[in-house]
Every structure is written in C-alpha cells, then in structure tokens.
Write an enzyme that holds these catalytic residues in place. Sequence first.
Site, PDB file in Angstrom:
ATOM      1  N   TYR A 349       0.851  -1.193   0.000  1.00  0.00           N
ATOM      2  CA  TYR A 349       0.000   0.000   0.000  1.00  0.00           C
ATOM      3  C   TYR A 349       0.890   1.247   0.000  1.00  0.00           C
ATOM      4  O   TYR A 349       1.766   1.396   0.850  1.00  0.00           O
ATOM      5  CB  TYR A 349      -0.889  -0.035   1.236  1.00  0.00           C
ATOM      6  CG  TYR A 349      -2.039   0.954   1.279  1.00  0.00           C
ATOM      7  CD1 TYR A 349      -2.203   1.962   0.335  1.00  0.00           C
ATOM      8  CD2 TYR A 349      -2.998   0.880   2.279  1.00  0.00           C
ATOM      9  CE1 TYR A 349      -3.257   2.842   0.394  1.00  0.00           C
ATOM     10  CE2 TYR A 349      -4.072   1.752   2.354  1.00  0.00           C
ATOM     11  CZ  TYR A 349      -4.194   2.738   1.409  1.00  0.00           C
ATOM     12  OH  TYR A 349      -5.248   3.615   1.476  1.00  0.00           O
ATOM     13  N   CYS A 350       0.668   2.151  -0.954  1.00  0.00           N
ATOM     14  CA  CYS A 350       1.374   3.433  -1.027  1.00  0.00           C
ATOM     15  C   CYS A 350       2.889   3.184  -1.055  1.00  0.00           C
ATOM     16  O   CYS A 350       3.391   2.416  -1.863  1.00  0.00           O
ATOM     17  CB  CYS A 350       0.935   4.328   0.125  1.00  0.00           C
ATOM     18  SG  CYS A 350       1.566   6.023   0.034  1.00  0.00           S
TER      19      CYS A 350
END
Length: 613
Positions: A349-350
């Site tokens: 994530y990210c």
Amino acid sequence: MSNTKAEAGGAAPPPQFDPKMIEPFLVKNPEALSVNIARSLENLGKAASEWLQPRESGEKVDIVIEPVTDIVKTLSSVVEYWIKDPQRTLEAQTYLMSAYFNIWMQTLAATAGQSEKAAVAVRDDKRFSDPDWKATPFFDFLRQVYTVTADWVETLTAKAEGLDDHTRHKAQFYVRQLTSALSPANFVLTNPVLYKETVAQNGANLVEGMKKLAEDIKAGKGDLRIRQTDASKFKVGENMAVTPGKVIAENEICQIIQYEAATEEVLKRPLLICPPWINKFYVLDLNPQKSFIKWCVEQGHTVFVISWVNPDERHAEKDWVDYSRDGINFALDTITKATGEEKVNAIGYCVGGTLLAATLALHAREGDKRIKTATLFTTQVDFTHAGDLKVFADEAQLQNIEKMMEADGYLDGSKMALAFNMLRASELIWPYFVNNYLKGQDPMPFDLLYWNSDSTRMPKANHSYYLRNCYLDNTLAQGRMELAGQTLSLHDIKIPIYNLAAREDHIAPAKSVYIGSKLFGGEVTYVMSGSGHIAGVVNPPDKVKYQYWTDPSLDGEFEDWTKRAKETPGSWWPHWHGWILEHHSKTVPARRPGGDQLNPIEEAPGSYVRVRV
C-alpha cells in the site's frame, strides 16, 4: 400615490430598511463581550507561551529561512513575468479592476433592492454555503471579491510563461496555500457565521477556542497539532484494529501479525500485507465494518501484516535495504515457519507498495521466487507525475529536510502529517481551525481522521533514500535504483500484478499509477477505483459506495484507457478476490497463528502500533 408615480415612469421608492436583517450582528452585551475578549487574549498568551517554551529551552529549533526563501523566490518568478511587459501588466490589472467594479455595482444594486442578474460570474464554494454569505450585501461583497481575486491569482500563475514545470507546480501549490489561508471564512469579522456566533455568545466561543489552541500547541510540543476528531472516542486495540490475531514475530523494524482464521478451509497461499510506514497499518482495520483485513480473513485468506516500528533515534540509519530485508523478507521467513508455505500472495500500500516493487525487482535478481502475485494499492513506481507531494522534492528542499532529521535521526511525524494536510488545506486544515479555535467547538468523532492524526516518524536514512530515489531522481522507473548492491529493473518482475489506482488520489495520481503499470515485465491488471487515496481503497462491498473501472489493455495513454474502461458500481474488493482465485484457488484446513513453530508474542494489533508521538 406612490403606485401612481411609479406607473407614470417615476423612480420607485427605496426599499424599507428591515432591522431584523442586521439584528443578529448587533452586540447586545458589550461589557460581557469585552470581558471575554480579554479572557481570550489571556488564553492566546498561554498559547504563545506553549509555542515559545521549547524554543527558548533549545528543545526545538525551527528551520524556516529556506522554506520562506523558496516561496518568495518561486512566486517572484511569476510576478516577474507579468510586470516585465507593460502591456501584460495592464491587461492583468484591467481584468481584475473590471471584475471589482462589476461586483461593486452589483452590490450597490442589491443594497438598493434591485434584483439585477449578477454582473460577475462567481463560482460556488462550499466554504460560503451559509445563506448569510449571499443574503447580506457586505459579506456577499467579500465573498465575491475573494473568489475573483483567488481565481485571478491562480490564472496568472498558470499562464506565466518561461517557468520550468517544477517551478510552476510549486508556484501553483504555494498560491493555493495562500488563498486558502486568506479566505474571509477564516476570520471572525469577515465570516457572518463566526460573527453572529461571537455576538450571540458574547465572545465565549473565542475564550474556549484560544484555550483549545493552547492545548493543541502543548500537545504538539511547541507546534500546532490541530485536532481533527474527538480522540477520546477511539483506542487502538479496543474499538479500532480489533480483528483477532497474534503477533508471532518481531525485530527492530517491525512486528509480524497473523490473523485468526474465520473459515474452516483457507487458501493455500497465505496473504502478506506490506503497509506504508508513513502511516500505521490499521487504516486497513479501522473497525469491523470497514476492515479490509477482516474481510480478507472471511474470504478464506490467511492474512499476515507487517506492523512497522514507530522509529526513534536508534533507527536513524535504517534504510531501504533494512526495510526490505528485515521487513518483507523477515515476514516471508515468518510465514514459512508459521504455515510451511513457500509461495505467497503479497499486497503493498502506497510507499509500502513502492518498497514491495523494489523488493520484487531485487528478488528477481537474487532468484527469490516466494512471492507469486503482487497487489499494489495506490502505489507509484514512476514518479514523473507524482502529484503535489513533488512540490517538496527538489535539491534545496531535500537538503532542508535532511538538516531537520540530522539532530534526532528522524523526521517528526507532525511534519509529514502537515505536508499531507497541506495537499487539501481547504478541507483538512482551515475548517478545523475555524471550528476549533474560532467557534470553540469540539470536532466530531471520526475514525479515519483519528488514524490520520496518529502519525509516525521517518528514519533519517530511509526517508532520505525514498525522497531522493523516488521523488527527486525517479531511479526505480529508470532502472537505476541501487539496492543491496544490485541495480534494479521493474521489467525483471514477471509475476502477475494487480495495480489499483484511485481516480481522485492527490498522493498517487491515477495517471501516475497507470504509467508505472507499463514498466513491469509480466501481466498487469490496472484497476481504477472511485474516490481518493484512502476511501478508494477502504471501500467495503456492503456499503455499495463509489465504483471502479477496468480494461485489460494498457495500450495508449491514460486518457485512452479511461475512455475504454468499463465502469462497475460498488467496491473493487470482490473483483480483486476473483483475480486472486484465478491465479491459485487451492485450499487447506484453517491454520492457527504461529502454527507449530512459533509461539505468539502478544495479541494483535501488537505494541509497535500503539506507540504515539
């Protein structure tokens, strides 16, 4: 008689003055107001003392010269373009003065009771949604002048020629910060709602507001930490991050959590989630209704999550190699011990996704084939179009950030939180400033904003490497990133990739994620969800919110893809789960946390995630 005169062509009489119109704006108790103004000034003095104390003691040293110099230098380049040619200067001034004149004439007409159509087309703005902004001529005048001026400045910035792309981007960002800060909605005397509130309470709202200001500066240890939610309503491990599980391994960098099975049969391949260390992992486990982790468990995944340490000076030299080896690889080793499985599905994530992509490229060079599919949530691997965070990524500003990190060995979490909030200042800073400190009200409880305020520090070596290699030099996309003695190429990654972008993402723009999709060497499924960086990911199916777009081809530009893509209402979660099953759907009996090889250390969500700064 007056009707006859009007019918004969004479001037209509002026409208009668309605005292009820201004009655809410009149001070009823000047003595009480004066006392409360004095008390609010006293509280403001306490706020100033909270700000000064750590600076006078040497506990905090502000480095503000470089940022201010950069703002002045950047905006001066825009001003220079418009003033060096007299004709351009005249045209710009004429447009603005003409707009002001039209607003003034319109205001006079409204004051005289004439219902003429507005001479100036002023866009709607939710900051001015209260009826008094339009019903009261004075505030309507302020609203229109501000809107026209803000739009004029932003237009001049956009049309200034001779600027390189980075300078223009910075100029537009700084202008938005200034116009957001100078909105008449942010001041008592220029906001009808605040003015009436202050009159009605005889200034008691300001007394309470300045008290909250002092408290928030004290909580920020000399910096203003604006409260965005009622933090007393949330506690990690009690009503947030409550999916049952165990911490089954830990080291200096992270804890590894394995969640308890919710089905009798589970997918043979375990699922490893690598969240960003810029925020805490429980955004994926906010509560049982919103938890992606809980939903995955219920679909039959054996879920493992990396819970990163909230670093301090001991972690100053921990870099990307450490986070890759002692984070992702440590988690893979732990999964094998707990389940006996060598093959894993992984999610990043990210920035956790960026690290995962770099690690996959490193694995390809080293022959490590444990990760069989990878899912990336709002992850950039190409930072050419990296959004407004790229404003902070030039050599001068990176040197300033590195100077800030030098003293303690880390970047304080409040600095990163402020940077993210500045990306949407009109939504994440100024409404709370007005509500907390001018209205004197407590913010409403909101789990996502509590998580957003639960900030983390950035280790010096890790953060410097990230900013320089990704935002400044874009080395991962160019095949030049050096990690653990290897030069990485994303083209070496041949495993299937599910690459999720969010249409309104201001941190990892959907276009940037799309461009990065073309760099991988294998099958890539690009999906774009509705909403932004968080809500576009945290979108449970039962909420039936937003939508997502799919198209199997990555041919052409991002704009071509969006024209072809099929829109599907609701959450993308089931689509992703179907993608996982397409690549491997074999099941085995449910596993217990730690298996036969590892003894659980503590209950999920563990102790690392509870450390607050």
